[in-house]
Structures are given as structure tokens and as C-alpha cells.
Design an enzyme around this catalytic site. Structure first.
Site, PDB file in Angstrom:
ATOM      1  N   TYR A  49       0.975  -0.997   0.006  1.00 20.40           N
ATOM      2  CA  TYR A  49      -0.307   0.121  -0.002  1.00 20.40           C
ATOM      3  C   TYR A  49       0.968   1.304   0.190  1.00 20.40           C
ATOM      4  CZ  TYR A  49      -3.089   3.564   1.309  1.00 20.40           C
ATOM      5  OH  TYR A  49      -3.359   4.707   1.858  1.00 20.40           O
ATOM      6  N   ASP A  64       0.856  15.395   6.415  1.00 16.36           N
ATOM      7  CA  ASP A  64      -0.144  14.913   5.475  1.00 16.36           C
ATOM      8  C   ASP A  64      -1.281  16.142   5.030  1.00 16.36           C
ATOM      9  OD1 ASP A  64      -2.187  13.805   3.786  1.00 16.36           O
ATOM     10  OD2 ASP A  64      -2.588  11.521   5.257  1.00 16.36           O
ATOM     11  N   ASP A  92      -2.729   5.427  -2.007  1.00 20.25           N
ATOM     12  CA  ASP A  92      -3.969   6.467  -1.630  1.00 20.25           C
ATOM     13  C   ASP A  92      -4.082   7.728  -3.363  1.00 20.25           C
ATOM     14  OD1 ASP A  92      -4.524   8.408  -0.467  1.00 20.25           O
ATOM     15  OD2 ASP A  92      -3.262   8.342   1.146  1.00 20.25           O
ATOM     16  N   ASP A  94      -6.229   9.774  -1.886  1.00 21.50           N
ATOM     17  CA  ASP A  94      -6.699  11.570  -1.531  1.00 21.50           C
ATOM     18  C   ASP A  94      -8.223  11.826  -2.358  1.00 21.50           C
ATOM     19  OD1 ASP A  94      -4.262  11.938   0.159  1.00 21.50           O
ATOM     20  OD2 ASP A  94      -3.636  12.210  -2.052  1.00 21.50           O
ATOM     21  N   HIS A 119      -8.247   4.360  -3.657  1.00 17.47           N
ATOM     22  CA  HIS A 119      -8.554   5.222  -3.079  1.00 17.47           C
ATOM     23  C   HIS A 119      -8.989   6.339  -2.965  1.00 17.47           C
ATOM     24  CE1 HIS A 119      -6.447   6.375   1.062  1.00 17.47           C
ATOM     25  NE2 HIS A 119      -6.105   4.860   0.920  1.00 17.47           N
ATOM     26  N   GLU A 121     -11.887   9.679  -1.709  1.00 20.59           N
ATOM     27  CA  GLU A 121     -12.429   9.971  -0.648  1.00 20.59           C
ATOM     28  C   GLU A 121     -13.139  11.186  -0.665  1.00 20.59           C
ATOM     29  OE1 GLU A 121      -8.764  10.851   0.977  1.00 20.59           O
ATOM     30  OE2 GLU A 121      -8.954  12.838   1.795  1.00 20.59           O
ATOM     31  N   CYS A 129      -5.074  14.931   7.235  1.00 21.95           N
ATOM     32  CA  CYS A 129      -5.020  12.412   7.333  1.00 21.95           C
ATOM     33  C   CYS A 129      -6.580  12.763   7.538  1.00 21.95           C
ATOM     34  CB  CYS A 129      -3.455  12.913   8.358  1.00 21.95           C
ATOM     35  SG  CYS A 129      -4.072  11.575   9.011  1.00 21.95           S
ATOM     36  N   ARG A 166     -13.525   5.962  -0.592  1.00 20.66           N
ATOM     37  CA  ARG A 166     -13.779   6.590   1.186  1.00 20.66           C
ATOM     38  C   ARG A 166     -14.272   7.076   1.469  1.00 20.66           C
ATOM     39  NH1 ARG A 166      -7.125   7.788   3.318  1.00 20.66           N
ATOM     40  NH2 ARG A 166      -8.135  10.011   4.510  1.00 20.66           N
ATOM     41  N   GLU A 196     -13.456   5.389   6.741  1.00 16.70           N
ATOM     42  CA  GLU A 196     -12.047   6.199   7.635  1.00 16.70           C
ATOM     43  C   GLU A 196     -12.473   6.283   8.937  1.00 16.70           C
ATOM     44  OE1 GLU A 196      -9.308   6.314   8.164  1.00 16.70           O
ATOM     45  OE2 GLU A 196      -8.653   7.902   7.260  1.00 16.70           O
ATOM     46  N   ASN A 219      -8.805   0.444   7.604  1.00 17.30           N
ATOM     47  CA  ASN A 219      -7.484   1.261   7.557  1.00 17.30           C
ATOM     48  C   ASN A 219      -6.995   1.243   9.207  1.00 17.30           C
ATOM     49  OD1 ASN A 219      -5.508   3.523   7.492  1.00 17.30           O
ATOM     50  ND2 ASN A 219      -6.701   4.979   7.391  1.00 17.30           N
TER      51      ASN A 219
HETATM   52  C1  LIG Z   1      -4.929   6.048   5.028  1.00 19.97           C
HETATM   53  C2  LIG Z   1      -3.614   7.619   4.599  1.00 19.97           C
HETATM   54  O1  LIG Z   1      -4.702   8.524   3.826  1.00 19.97           O
HETATM   55  C3  LIG Z   1      -1.979   7.403   4.215  1.00 19.97           C
HETATM   56  O2  LIG Z   1      -2.090   8.515   4.003  1.00 19.97           O
HETATM   57  O3  LIG Z   1      -1.710   6.435   4.524  1.00 19.97           O
HETATM   58  C4  LIG Z   1      -3.445   8.412   6.337  1.00 19.97           C
HETATM   59  C5  LIG Z   1      -2.903   7.230   6.675  1.00 19.97           C
HETATM   60  C6  LIG Z   1      -2.325   8.373   8.361  1.00 19.97           C
HETATM   61  O4  LIG Z   1      -2.466   9.516   8.051  1.00 19.97           O
HETATM   62  O5  LIG Z   1      -2.024   7.747   9.607  1.00 19.97           O
HETATM   63  C7  LIG Z   1      -4.777   8.762   6.874  1.00 19.97           C
HETATM   64  O6  LIG Z   1      -5.112   9.219   6.546  1.00 19.97           O
HETATM   65  O7  LIG Z   1      -5.591   8.147   7.414  1.00 19.97           O
END
Ligand SMILES: C[C@](O)(C(=O)O)[C@H](CC(=O)O)C(=O)O
Length: 306
Positions: A49, A64, A92, A94, A119, A121, A129, A166, A196, A219
């Protein structure tokens, strides 16, 4: 790429799709660059992933917060996906990086880059994040138009790329809204649901039941809102995919920091591996073989010190 029973070549996307169709449980560790991906492959994971959080941290040195663009993400995904075309990469994507036209471009570019699944969202463009507070979401119609654009483009380019929908609705809008958004995404043709920030085991069970028989992704971000679960617990609950986004980034932080602190304090280098050992993780021997097979003598004497 893999050969199927009829000896035809199948793409990583087809391979991932078949795994899902067969009901196989998929555990995918988060990787963020070539080296972390190589280590995951060395350990023998069947699917990996690409974390957006890790990509943003390692490529841009930032948090993030929707800072990585389609180009940043696609380039990283392409490099990682092509390290092993036998190992499907879920990446990812986004928000899909814009309106339906940009979502369609994202699907096409990820698919052509060798990505097996991605994925998308329902956060606004200036996303964050999913485990940070204060997320803002687009309305369901806008979200579904993203998913619809993704599905249409997948069909148009005849790709098997797996589209994972997502929703970030759980925290702010609650359970009913999240299920409604995921059902709408499923009806628009998404292959897998990704709620999520699941908040409890009971909620996980309810989500899986309310979305059945649609495959649901867990996740597994620890030290946040979701209770820690092992892969076998997730499988028993009925999840079909479990990603662990911070599986490589978190231990790397600890390891690098500890090592650098020793170096700073003592001035004594304390690296554990020879360059050959580290380069072997990154395909050194396979590269030398290519050179030899081409009749070149570039590496005639080998690369190991005598
Ligand atoms: C899944 C996720 O989008 C990612 O970037 O891996 C993040 C993971 C994280 O920041 O811990 C998420 O938004 O959950």
C-alpha cells in the site's frame, strides 16, 4: 506481471481484482518510497500500500495536509508499482485531485503507471489525514460524482484497477451518514468501501453487516480513533483488506533517530550494513544479471570486496 492458468499475462490490477473476487483476505503494509517498498517485498507481502501521508513526508518533507499533488503521488506510485509487477500496489489517491475531469485523469494515470487499486475520498481539496480533527467534507452528490468519474474512466480505458471509495464522514457526520455515502459510492460502481476512522469493534461489525456483501477495507492506524486489531482479528470480523499505513514510516523514525542521536553524541558511525547488503535489497544482483546477459563485462569482477 503474472501469468494466469492459460499462460496469458495478467496485470497487477487484474490480479488484485481476482484476489478480491476469490474472497482472499489482503494485508498490505504501508510503504512510502523505493527502499521501504523493497523491504516489504523482501519480507514477502503479496500486496503493498502506498501511503499518501508517507509519500508527502518522504518526498516533500511535509505533513498529510493535501500538499502532495497528482504528479507527486503518481510518480511515487509508478516507481513503487514497477519494482515488482507481480505484487499489486494499492495507492492513496486522496480526493482524486479535483473535479470529475481530474478524477478521470487520476484513474487513467494511476492505471497506466501500473497501480492495481486506489482510494478516493469525500474530503474537500484542502484535505487532511483522516485521523486529524476538524475534517471538512464535500456533499454526497459531489462525492458520488468523483466515484462515478472514476468508474466511467476505468471502463473507458478497459482497466481492472480496483476503485476503493473512502468516506471520512464518521467523525463529524456519524454512522448513518457514513453508511449512506458508502452505499451511494457502491451503487455508483466502486469496488470496495473504506470507512475512515472506525471507532469501535461494534461499529466495525455493524459497518460490515450493513454493507455486505460489499468488501470493506480496514485502515489500521494505531494510537488514534480505531482500536488496534491484528490481521486475523480483522479477517474474522469480515474485513477483506487491511492496510497499515504507518507500518514502515513509524519504525523508520525510531531507527533513524536512535542511530543519529548516537552519531551526534559520540561521533562514532554505527551503521550496521555494508553497501552491498543494502544495495542487494534494491535489486543489485538482478541489475548485474541484466548487464551480464547483454554480453557486457561491466561487472566481470563482481561487486563484493575481496
Ligand atoms: C491512509 C492515509 O490516507 C495515508 O495517507 O496512508 C492516512 C494514514 C495516516 O495518516 O495515518 C489517513 O488519512 O488515514
Amino acid at each position: 506481471m503474472t501469468r494466469d492458468d492459460t499462460n496469458g499475462v495478467i496485470t497487477p490490477a487484474t490480479k488484485l481484482r481476482r484476489k478480491l473476487e476469490s474472497g482472499e483476505f489482503i494485508l498490505a503494509p504501508g510503504v512510502y518510497d523505493g527502499f521501504s517498498a523493497r523491504i516489504a517485498l523482501e519480507v514477502g507481502f503479496d500486496v503493498i500500500y502506498m501511503t499518501g501521508a508517507g509519500t508527502t513526508a518522504s518526498r516533500l518533507g511535509h505533513a498529510d495536509l493535501g500538499i502532495a499533488t497528482l504528479n507527486d503521488m503518481r510518480q511515487n506510485a509508478e516507481m513503487i508499482a514497477n519494482l515488482s509487477t507481480n505484487t499489486p500496489l494499492i495507492a492513496d489517491a486522496d480526493t482524486g485531485y479535483g473535479g470529475p475531469i481530474m478524477v478521470a485523469r487520476t484513474i487513467e494515470q494511476y492505471a497506466r503507471s501500473g497501480v492495481a487499486g486506489l482510494h478516493i475520498e469525500d474530503q474537500v481539496q484542502t484535505k487532511r489525514c483522516g485521523h486529524l480533527a476538524g475534517k471538512v467534507l464535500v456533499d454526497t452528490e459531489t462525492y458520488v460524482s468523483r466515484i462515478r468519474a472514476a468508474v466511467q474512466q476505468r471502463k473507458k480505458i478497459r482497466s481492472d484497477i480496483v476503485i476503493i471509495a473512502r468516506t471520512d464522514a464518521l467523525q463529524k457526520h456519524g454512522y448513518a451518514e457514513s453508511v449512506a455515502r458508502l452505499r451511494a459510492a457502491r451503487d455508483a460502481g466502486a469496488d470496495v468501501g473504506f470507512p475512515e476512522g472506525i471507532r469501535s469493534i461494534t461499529e466495525a461489525q455493524q459497518l460490515i453487516a450493513d454493507l455486505a456483501p460489499w468488501p470493506v477495507l480496514l485502515n489500521m492506524v494505531e494510537h488514534s480513533v480505531t482500536p488496534s486489531m491484528s490481521a486475523s482479528e480483522a479477517k474474522d470480523l469480515g474485513f477483506q483488506i487491511m492496510i497499515v499505513p504507518l507500518a514502515t514510516m513509524s519504525p523508520v523514525y525510531r531507527a533513524i533517530k536512535d542511530s543519529l542521536q548516537v552519531l551526534k553524541k559520540t561521533g562514532v558511525p554505527n551503521t550496521e550494513f555494508s553497501p552491498q547488503q543494502l544495495f542487494r535489497v534494491c535489486g543489485l544482483d538482478e541489475s548485474v544479471e541484466i548487464d551480464e546477459a547483454a554480453g557486457s563485462a561491466n561487472f566481470e569482477g563482481g561487486v563484493d570486496q575481496q
